[in-house]
Design a protein around this motif. Structure first.
Motif, PDB file in Angstrom:
ATOM      1  N   ALA A 133     -41.964 -23.156 -37.855  1.00  0.00           N
ATOM      2  CA  ALA A 133     -41.521 -22.721 -39.187  1.00  0.00           C
ATOM      3  C   ALA A 133     -42.245 -23.524 -40.278  1.00  0.00           C
ATOM      4  CB  ALA A 133     -40.012 -22.891 -39.313  1.00  0.00           C
ATOM      5  N   GLU A 134     -42.441 -24.823 -40.024  1.00  0.00           N
ATOM      6  CA  GLU A 134     -43.166 -25.665 -40.993  1.00  0.00           C
ATOM      7  C   GLU A 134     -44.587 -25.164 -41.187  1.00  0.00           C
ATOM      8  OE1 GLU A 134     -41.679 -30.268 -41.147  1.00  0.00           O
ATOM      9  OE2 GLU A 134     -42.806 -29.670 -39.377  1.00  0.00           O
ATOM     10  N   ALA A 135     -45.219 -24.794 -40.052  1.00  0.00           N
ATOM     11  CA  ALA A 135     -46.604 -24.298 -40.122  1.00  0.00           C
ATOM     12  C   ALA A 135     -46.655 -22.994 -40.923  1.00  0.00           C
ATOM     13  CB  ALA A 135     -47.164 -24.104 -38.711  1.00  0.00           C
ATOM     14  N   ILE A 136     -45.665 -22.135 -40.699  1.00  0.00           N
ATOM     15  CA  ILE A 136     -45.612 -20.873 -41.461  1.00  0.00           C
ATOM     16  C   ILE A 136     -45.425 -21.185 -42.941  1.00  0.00           C
ATOM     17  CG2 ILE A 136     -44.275 -18.750 -41.868  1.00  0.00           C
ATOM     18  CD1 ILE A 136     -43.659 -18.684 -38.866  1.00  0.00           C
ATOM     19  N   GLY A 137     -44.518 -22.148 -43.227  1.00  0.00           N
ATOM     20  CA  GLY A 137     -44.242 -22.545 -44.610  1.00  0.00           C
ATOM     21  C   GLY A 137     -45.491 -23.026 -45.318  1.00  0.00           C
ATOM     22  N   GLU A 138     -46.307 -23.767 -44.587  1.00  0.00           N
ATOM     23  CA  GLU A 138     -47.537 -24.287 -45.195  1.00  0.00           C
ATOM     24  C   GLU A 138     -48.476 -23.154 -45.605  1.00  0.00           C
ATOM     25  OE1 GLU A 138     -50.005 -27.619 -43.367  1.00  0.00           O
ATOM     26  OE2 GLU A 138     -47.909 -28.289 -43.206  1.00  0.00           O
ATOM     27  N   VAL A 139     -48.620 -22.163 -44.690  1.00  0.00           N
ATOM     28  CA  VAL A 139     -49.476 -21.016 -45.006  1.00  0.00           C
ATOM     29  C   VAL A 139     -48.908 -20.253 -46.204  1.00  0.00           C
ATOM     30  CG1 VAL A 139     -50.493 -18.878 -44.116  1.00  0.00           C
ATOM     31  CG2 VAL A 139     -50.189 -20.833 -42.590  1.00  0.00           C
ATOM     32  N   LEU A 166     -24.589 -18.337 -35.838  1.00  0.00           N
ATOM     33  CA  LEU A 166     -25.309 -19.497 -35.272  1.00  0.00           C
ATOM     34  C   LEU A 166     -26.786 -19.472 -35.705  1.00  0.00           C
ATOM     35  CD1 LEU A 166     -23.918 -19.640 -31.604  1.00  0.00           C
ATOM     36  CD2 LEU A 166     -23.718 -21.420 -33.345  1.00  0.00           C
ATOM     37  N   PHE A 167     -27.400 -18.310 -35.591  1.00  0.00           N
ATOM     38  CA  PHE A 167     -28.834 -18.233 -35.922  1.00  0.00           C
ATOM     39  C   PHE A 167     -29.090 -18.332 -37.432  1.00  0.00           C
ATOM     40  CE2 PHE A 167     -29.439 -17.366 -31.514  1.00  0.00           C
ATOM     41  CZ  PHE A 167     -30.715 -17.841 -31.262  1.00  0.00           C
ATOM     42  N   LYS A 168     -28.130 -17.837 -38.206  1.00  0.00           N
ATOM     43  CA  LYS A 168     -28.296 -17.969 -39.661  1.00  0.00           C
ATOM     44  C   LYS A 168     -28.364 -19.450 -40.039  1.00  0.00           C
ATOM     45  CE  LYS A 168     -27.207 -14.052 -42.261  1.00  0.00           C
ATOM     46  NZ  LYS A 168     -26.654 -13.582 -43.470  1.00  0.00           N
ATOM     47  N   GLN A 169     -27.542 -20.240 -39.346  1.00  0.00           N
ATOM     48  CA  GLN A 169     -27.535 -21.694 -39.573  1.00  0.00           C
ATOM     49  C   GLN A 169     -28.923 -22.280 -39.252  1.00  0.00           C
ATOM     50  OE1 GLN A 169     -24.385 -22.697 -40.372  1.00  0.00           O
ATOM     51  NE2 GLN A 169     -25.095 -24.736 -40.919  1.00  0.00           N
ATOM     52  N   ILE A 170     -29.497 -21.799 -38.141  1.00  0.00           N
ATOM     53  CA  ILE A 170     -30.826 -22.296 -37.747  1.00  0.00           C
ATOM     54  C   ILE A 170     -31.872 -21.886 -38.793  1.00  0.00           C
ATOM     55  CG2 ILE A 170     -32.657 -22.101 -35.998  1.00  0.00           C
ATOM     56  CD1 ILE A 170     -30.435 -21.702 -33.911  1.00  0.00           C
ATOM     57  N   PHE A 171     -31.783 -20.638 -39.259  1.00  0.00           N
ATOM     58  CA  PHE A 171     -32.757 -20.174 -40.272  1.00  0.00           C
ATOM     59  C   PHE A 171     -32.663 -21.033 -41.529  1.00  0.00           C
ATOM     60  CE2 PHE A 171     -32.200 -15.506 -38.638  1.00  0.00           C
ATOM     61  CZ  PHE A 171     -32.833 -15.863 -37.451  1.00  0.00           C
ATOM     62  N   GLN A 172     -31.418 -21.330 -41.927  1.00  0.00           N
ATOM     63  CA  GLN A 172     -31.211 -22.091 -43.149  1.00  0.00           C
ATOM     64  C   GLN A 172     -31.777 -23.507 -43.018  1.00  0.00           C
ATOM     65  OE1 GLN A 172     -27.134 -22.381 -44.271  1.00  0.00           O
ATOM     66  NE2 GLN A 172     -27.629 -22.618 -46.433  1.00  0.00           N
ATOM     67  N   ALA A 173     -31.562 -24.104 -41.848  1.00  0.00           N
ATOM     68  CA  ALA A 173     -32.080 -25.467 -41.631  1.00  0.00           C
ATOM     69  C   ALA A 173     -33.608 -25.469 -41.736  1.00  0.00           C
ATOM     70  CB  ALA A 173     -31.634 -25.979 -40.266  1.00  0.00           C
ATOM     71  N   GLN A 176     -34.670 -25.271 -45.389  1.00  0.00           N
ATOM     72  CA  GLN A 176     -34.509 -26.554 -46.077  1.00  0.00           C
ATOM     73  C   GLN A 176     -35.678 -27.480 -45.764  1.00  0.00           C
ATOM     74  OE1 GLN A 176     -30.624 -27.828 -44.920  1.00  0.00           O
ATOM     75  NE2 GLN A 176     -29.633 -26.723 -46.604  1.00  0.00           N
ATOM     76  N   LEU A 177     -36.089 -27.437 -44.507  1.00  0.00           N
ATOM     77  CA  LEU A 177     -37.209 -28.267 -44.068  1.00  0.00           C
ATOM     78  C   LEU A 177     -38.486 -27.890 -44.829  1.00  0.00           C
ATOM     79  CD1 LEU A 177     -37.373 -30.346 -41.763  1.00  0.00           C
ATOM     80  CD2 LEU A 177     -38.306 -28.553 -40.325  1.00  0.00           C
ATOM     81  N   GLU A 178     -38.702 -26.585 -44.952  1.00  0.00           N
ATOM     82  CA  GLU A 178     -39.910 -26.114 -45.651  1.00  0.00           C
ATOM     83  C   GLU A 178     -39.860 -26.511 -47.130  1.00  0.00           C
ATOM     84  OE1 GLU A 178     -40.726 -21.911 -44.862  1.00  0.00           O
ATOM     85  OE2 GLU A 178     -39.697 -22.204 -42.978  1.00  0.00           O
ATOM     86  N   GLU A 179     -38.664 -26.439 -47.717  1.00  0.00           N
ATOM     87  CA  GLU A 179     -38.550 -26.793 -49.132  1.00  0.00           C
ATOM     88  C   GLU A 179     -38.805 -28.272 -49.358  1.00  0.00           C
ATOM     89  OE1 GLU A 179     -34.794 -25.153 -50.346  1.00  0.00           O
ATOM     90  OE2 GLU A 179     -35.642 -23.134 -50.234  1.00  0.00           O
ATOM     91  N   THR A 180     -38.250 -29.119 -48.491  1.00  0.00           N
ATOM     92  CA  THR A 180     -38.469 -30.562 -48.627  1.00  0.00           C
ATOM     93  C   THR A 180     -39.958 -30.857 -48.494  1.00  0.00           C
ATOM     94  OG1 THR A 180     -36.436 -30.794 -47.409  1.00  0.00           O
ATOM     95  CG2 THR A 180     -37.667 -32.807 -47.772  1.00  0.00           C
ATOM     96  N   GLN A 181     -40.572 -30.163 -47.526  1.00  0.00           N
ATOM     97  CA  GLN A 181     -41.994 -30.388 -47.304  1.00  0.00           C
ATOM     98  C   GLN A 181     -42.808 -29.978 -48.534  1.00  0.00           C
ATOM     99  OE1 GLN A 181     -43.914 -27.887 -44.569  1.00  0.00           O
ATOM    100  NE2 GLN A 181     -44.862 -29.568 -43.453  1.00  0.00           N
ATOM    101  N   GLU A 182     -42.385 -28.863 -49.140  1.00  0.00           N
ATOM    102  CA  GLU A 182     -43.121 -28.379 -50.299  1.00  0.00           C
ATOM    103  C   GLU A 182     -43.009 -29.356 -51.460  1.00  0.00           C
ATOM    104  OE1 GLU A 182     -44.171 -24.238 -51.599  1.00  0.00           O
ATOM    105  OE2 GLU A 182     -42.307 -24.587 -52.651  1.00  0.00           O
TER     106      GLU A 182
END
Ligand code: PEP
Ligand code: MN
Length: 366
Positions: A30-36, A73-80, A83-89
């Motif tokens: 997900a982080e890699a996708i976020g970067e692109v 359950l999966f919505k929770q995973i998507f949200q996490a 958040q990771l992508e936003e912090t990275q950005e």
């Protein structure tokens, strides 16, 4: 019985570790996708894609969890992941303390602004009006220990028929007066086409409140080798102000100083409302020096001392103030500029005098 439970628990522990490993692998992808997405300027949140993933999971769900549980359950995973992508950005921003936790010190002429340096004072007239006026102010403030001089040659005026500034002639007069008195010159640039002129005459480019989101001007100033004083826009949020600074830094100029100058509110007793929390927040969120313009904030002489104390107490790296030999006949901001006598009293009352550092320590504790 006990052995059986232990056995099952051991399998759960194993599965937990497997799930954690899978979640971490997923997060890295997900982080890699976020970067692109960031590089392409796309939003990280893609509701269509999220819906497709949920549908595929529900389709594959054979229980024992209900579809609703799987979905939540999966919505929770998507949200996490989001958040990771936003912090990275956020970590990518050049202005952010997350990229750079040391205070930036900006050198203007021979004067350092920010970090552990003593708060600076930028003093001078609202506008440069004549050779005699600029000389009188420069001589007076320099004799009082001021090192940074302000004065506008290009004035952003509400009324197009009011004094617009002396233009290049004003910059030349201010430069000469500053050179005579060992002062560094801060002056407002309103047009990217004037950059060469300012490179020649000024030591610091001021970008005024009305131009805070003039992106062409920001990009041009970002390519300049001169430090920039970026005023906060009249109705700009802190985020917009910091993003404007990001424009300057992104173009390669690391020498950016922020300046809170009051914002528009419903209040009429003051010209603007000094947003002290913005000073503290700008210092928390960015590593840049932050100044307070006490003249344009309150628009009142009787507030200069308390606003200065408030600004310095909340962590400002300096103050900007307007001084005129005879404010009653000033061509701009007559009501708020101070004469020499009032300026001297201001220095005494705020303890804001280079020769009064003992008093400053007594008043502010630094
Ligand atoms: C100024 O400092 O001369 C000025 C016009 O201020 P601001 O852009 O903050 O209104
Ligand atoms: Mn002014």
């Amino acid at each position: 019985m006990d052995g059986k439970i232990q056995n099952l628990r051991a399998r759960i522990d194993d599965l937990n570790l497997n799930i954690l490993d899978l979640l971490s692998q997923r997060a890295r992808i997900a982080e890699a996708i976020g970067e692109v997405q960031s590089e392409m300027g796309l939003s990280h949140y893609d509701p269509v894609r999220e819906q497709q993933m949920l549908e595929a999971l529900i389709e594959a769900n054979d229980g024992p969890f209900t579809d609703a549980t799987v979905k939540s359950l999966f919505k929770q995973i998507f949200q996490a992941s989001m958040q990771l992508e936003e912090t990275q950005e956020k970590r990518r921003y050049l202005t952010s303390r997350r990229t750079h936790d040391q205070d930036t010190v900006v050198q203007v002429g021979h004067v350092p602004i920010g970090g552990k340096h003593s708060p600076v004072l930028i003093a001078g007239p609202c506008a440069i009006e004549s050779a005699a006026q600029v000389e009188a102010v420069a001589a007076h403030v320099a004799a009082q220990g001021v090192t940074l001089f302000r004065g506008g040659a290009f004035k952003p005026r509400t009324d197009p028929y009011s004094f617009q500034g002396l233009g290049e002639e004003g910059l030349r007069l201010a430069r000469e007066a500053c050179d005579r008195h060992g002062l560094a010159l801060v002056s407002e640039i309103m047009d990217a086409a004037h950059l060469a002129l300012f490179e020649e005459y000024a030591d610091m480019l001021q970008i005024g409140a009305r131009n805070m989101q003039n992106f062409t001007l920001l990009k041009a100033a970002g390519r300049s080798r001169k430090p920039v004083l970026l005023k906060r826009g009249l109705s700009a949020t802190i985020e917009e102000w910091v993003m404007a600074a990001e424009y300057l830094m992104r173009e390669g100029n690391p020498n950016v100083v922020l300046c809170e100058r009051g914002i528009r509110t419903f209040e009429r007793y003051t010209r603007n409302t000094l947003d002290v929390s913005a000073v503290a927040l700008a210092k928390l969120e960015t590593h840049l020096p932050v100044l307070v313009d006490v003249t344009h904030s309150g628009g009142r002489r009787d507030l200069l001392v308390p606003l200065t104390k408030a600004g310095l107490a909340i962590g400002a790296d300096g103050i900007m103030l307007e001084v005129h030999p005879n404010p009653a006949v000033a061509l701009s901001d007559q009501k708020q500029q101070v004469d020499f006598e009032t300026f001297d009293r201001y220095l005494e009352e705020t303890g804001y005098h280079s020769k009064l550092s003992e008093k400053r320590r007594e008043v502010y504790g630094f």
